[in-house]
Motif scaffolding. Structure first.
Motif, PDB file in Angstrom:
ATOM      1  N   TYR A  60      -5.546  -3.720  -7.789  1.00  0.00           N
ATOM      2  CA  TYR A  60      -6.027  -3.154  -6.524  1.00  0.00           C
ATOM      3  C   TYR A  60      -6.963  -4.146  -5.857  1.00  0.00           C
ATOM      4  O   TYR A  60      -7.731  -4.832  -6.539  1.00  0.00           O
ATOM      5  N   ILE A  61      -6.912  -4.201  -4.531  1.00  0.00           N
ATOM      6  CA  ILE A  61      -7.854  -5.075  -3.846  1.00  0.00           C
ATOM      7  C   ILE A  61      -9.262  -4.491  -4.000  1.00  0.00           C
ATOM      8  O   ILE A  61      -9.430  -3.274  -4.048  1.00  0.00           O
TER       9      ILE A  61
ATOM     10  N   LEU B  75      -3.312  -3.896   7.792  1.00  0.00           N
ATOM     11  CA  LEU B  75      -2.447  -2.714   7.769  1.00  0.00           C
ATOM     12  C   LEU B  75      -2.310  -2.097   9.159  1.00  0.00           C
ATOM     13  O   LEU B  75      -1.222  -1.637   9.529  1.00  0.00           O
ATOM     14  N   THR B  76      -3.378  -2.122   9.941  1.00  0.00           N
ATOM     15  CA  THR B  76      -3.310  -1.629  11.323  1.00  0.00           C
ATOM     16  C   THR B  76      -2.385  -2.510  12.148  1.00  0.00           C
ATOM     17  O   THR B  76      -1.563  -2.010  12.926  1.00  0.00           O
ATOM     18  N   PHE B  77      -2.498  -3.808  11.987  1.00  0.00           N
ATOM     19  CA  PHE B  77      -1.612  -4.754  12.669  1.00  0.00           C
ATOM     20  C   PHE B  77      -0.156  -4.440  12.334  1.00  0.00           C
ATOM     21  O   PHE B  77       0.709  -4.378  13.215  1.00  0.00           O
TER      22      PHE B  77
ATOM     23  N   TYR C 186       0.839  -1.188   0.000  1.00  0.00           N
ATOM     24  CA  TYR C 186       0.000   0.000   0.000  1.00  0.00           C
ATOM     25  C   TYR C 186       0.873   1.236   0.000  1.00  0.00           C
ATOM     26  O   TYR C 186       1.715   1.409   0.875  1.00  0.00           O
ATOM     27  N   ASP C 187       0.690   2.055  -1.012  1.00  0.00           N
ATOM     28  CA  ASP C 187       1.335   3.361  -1.088  1.00  0.00           C
ATOM     29  C   ASP C 187       0.264   4.403  -0.862  1.00  0.00           C
ATOM     30  O   ASP C 187      -0.808   4.345  -1.482  1.00  0.00           O
TER      31      ASP C 187
ATOM     32  N   ALA D  47      -5.827   2.251  -3.330  1.00  0.00           N
ATOM     33  CA  ALA D  47      -6.029   1.062  -2.491  1.00  0.00           C
ATOM     34  C   ALA D  47      -4.751   0.228  -2.530  1.00  0.00           C
ATOM     35  O   ALA D  47      -3.899   0.428  -3.392  1.00  0.00           O
ATOM     36  N   PRO D  48      -4.643  -0.719  -1.601  1.00  0.00           N
ATOM     37  CA  PRO D  48      -3.511  -1.650  -1.667  1.00  0.00           C
ATOM     38  C   PRO D  48      -3.580  -2.505  -2.932  1.00  0.00           C
ATOM     39  O   PRO D  48      -4.661  -2.741  -3.473  1.00  0.00           O
TER      40      PRO D  48
END
Length: 88
Positions: free
Chosen positions: A63-64, A76-78, A13-14, A19-20
């Motif tokens: 993109y997902i 991504l939070t993890f 993810y940029d 989106a990722p």
């Protein structure tokens, strides 16, 4: 006995992108090689068989889809939490 991982998917993810994206994916020997590379490069691994199965259906570079945003946001939070933990 440890369960064998069947499929692996890597995302990137940029912040400048919408989106990722799927960066890499594989199953069997390719999955093993991707995991080994992640370990060698100290890339965190998040294990979620259902997510890996869904991401494996996508083409590399894609993109997902919006229906996966919530679960990918959890990943991504993890990863962000891991980054913060190891920066201290």
């Amino acid at each position: 006995m440890m369960k064998k991982i069947n499929k692996v998917a890597a995302i990137r993810y940029d912040i400048d992108e919408e989106a990722p994206r799927v960066l890499a994916k594989g199953k069997g020997i390719i999955a093993d090689k991707l995991l080994q590379k992640a370990k060698t490069e100290d890339i965190p691994i998040y294990k979620d068989e259902n997510l890996a199965n869904e991401l494996s259906k996508l083409d590399i570079g894609t993109y997902i889809p919006p229906e996966l945003y919530e679960v990918v946001a959890e990943v991504l939070t993890f990863l962000d939490n891991l980054d913060q933990k190891f920066k201290k």
